[in-house]
Design a protein around this motif. Structure first.
Motif, mmCIF file in Angstrom:
data_model
loop_
_atom_site.group_PDB
_atom_site.id
_atom_site.type_symbol
_atom_site.label_atom_id
_atom_site.label_comp_id
_atom_site.label_asym_id
_atom_site.label_seq_id
_atom_site.Cartn_x
_atom_site.Cartn_y
_atom_site.Cartn_z
ATOM 1 N N TYR A 118 -13.979 34.593 -0.647
ATOM 2 C CA TYR A 118 -13.168 35.758 -0.336
ATOM 3 C C TYR A 118 -11.855 35.372 0.335
ATOM 4 O O TYR A 118 -10.829 35.982 0.084
ATOM 5 C CB TYR A 118 -13.966 36.707 0.543
ATOM 6 C CG TYR A 118 -13.317 38.057 0.703
ATOM 7 C CD1 TYR A 118 -13.101 38.874 -0.396
ATOM 8 C CD2 TYR A 118 -12.921 38.512 1.947
ATOM 9 C CE1 TYR A 118 -12.511 40.112 -0.269
ATOM 10 C CE2 TYR A 118 -12.332 39.757 2.088
ATOM 11 C CZ TYR A 118 -12.133 40.550 0.983
ATOM 12 O OH TYR A 118 -11.553 41.767 1.121
ATOM 13 N N ASN A 128 -16.864 38.974 -2.773
ATOM 14 C CA ASN A 128 -16.702 40.420 -2.735
ATOM 15 C C ASN A 128 -16.388 40.900 -4.145
ATOM 16 O O ASN A 128 -15.374 40.524 -4.721
ATOM 17 C CB ASN A 128 -15.584 40.774 -1.759
ATOM 18 C CG ASN A 128 -15.409 42.250 -1.591
ATOM 19 O OD1 ASN A 128 -14.873 42.901 -2.484
ATOM 20 N ND2 ASN A 128 -15.854 42.769 -0.466
ATOM 21 N N TYR A 134 -15.493 43.831 -5.257
ATOM 22 C CA TYR A 134 -14.281 44.655 -5.284
ATOM 23 C C TYR A 134 -13.034 43.776 -5.417
ATOM 24 O O TYR A 134 -12.210 43.978 -6.306
ATOM 25 C CB TYR A 134 -14.231 45.488 -4.007
ATOM 26 C CG TYR A 134 -13.024 46.370 -3.843
ATOM 27 C CD1 TYR A 134 -12.987 47.631 -4.417
ATOM 28 C CD2 TYR A 134 -11.940 45.956 -3.085
ATOM 29 C CE1 TYR A 134 -11.890 48.458 -4.256
ATOM 30 C CE2 TYR A 134 -10.838 46.777 -2.913
ATOM 31 C CZ TYR A 134 -10.815 48.023 -3.497
ATOM 32 O OH TYR A 134 -9.734 48.837 -3.329
ATOM 33 N N ALA A 135 -12.911 42.778 -4.552
ATOM 34 C CA ALA A 135 -11.733 41.908 -4.571
ATOM 35 C C ALA A 135 -11.660 41.097 -5.861
ATOM 36 O O ALA A 135 -10.586 40.930 -6.444
ATOM 37 C CB ALA A 135 -11.747 40.983 -3.358
#
Length: 122
Positions: free
Chosen positions: A2, A17, A19-20
């Motif tokens: 991340y 992550n 989402y990232a």
């Protein structure tokens, strides 16, 4: 990973992550589509395959939020039992799944429908 240190030599946050990484897949896919960069497409597909292997939920069809390799840190995401591999099952949110769908749409366009797993997950 991340986050890394400013010089890029040290991992400062080992969590993955979803989402990232969806934004990374989106950006790399679009860049590949626009420029013809096979390296960017390879990175997008590698990122997708890693996320899919670690965080795809066969029971819901979506993706768990985040975690670490080995499942030791979960960044305040509520655990919800275990997945089919016996690993902790994480919660899923509409926002993350929406961005994963956007990323997979771009990855599908960049691969011109030639990747069956991308198509199936989309």
């Amino acid at each position: 990973m991340y986050a890394v240190s400013r010089d890029g030599k040290r991992v400062t946050d080992p969590s993955i992550n979803v989402y990232a990484n969806a934004f990374a897949i989106y950006g790399l896919s679009k860049y590949s589509e626009v420029t013809g960069s096979s390296e960017a497409l390879t990175l997008a597909l590698q990122t997708f395959r890693t996320l899919d292997a670690l965080y795809h939920s066969s029971s819901t069809g979506g993706y768990d939020e985040s975690g670490t390799i080995g499942g030791t840190v979960f960044d305040s995401i509520a655990l919800e039992g275990t997945n089919s591999a016996g690993q902790p099952q994480l919660s899923q949110s509409f926002n993350t799944l929406m961005h994963v769908a956007e990323a997979l749409t771009e990855l599908s366009r960049a691969t011109i429908g030639k990747d069956a797993l991308v198509q199936a997950r989309l």
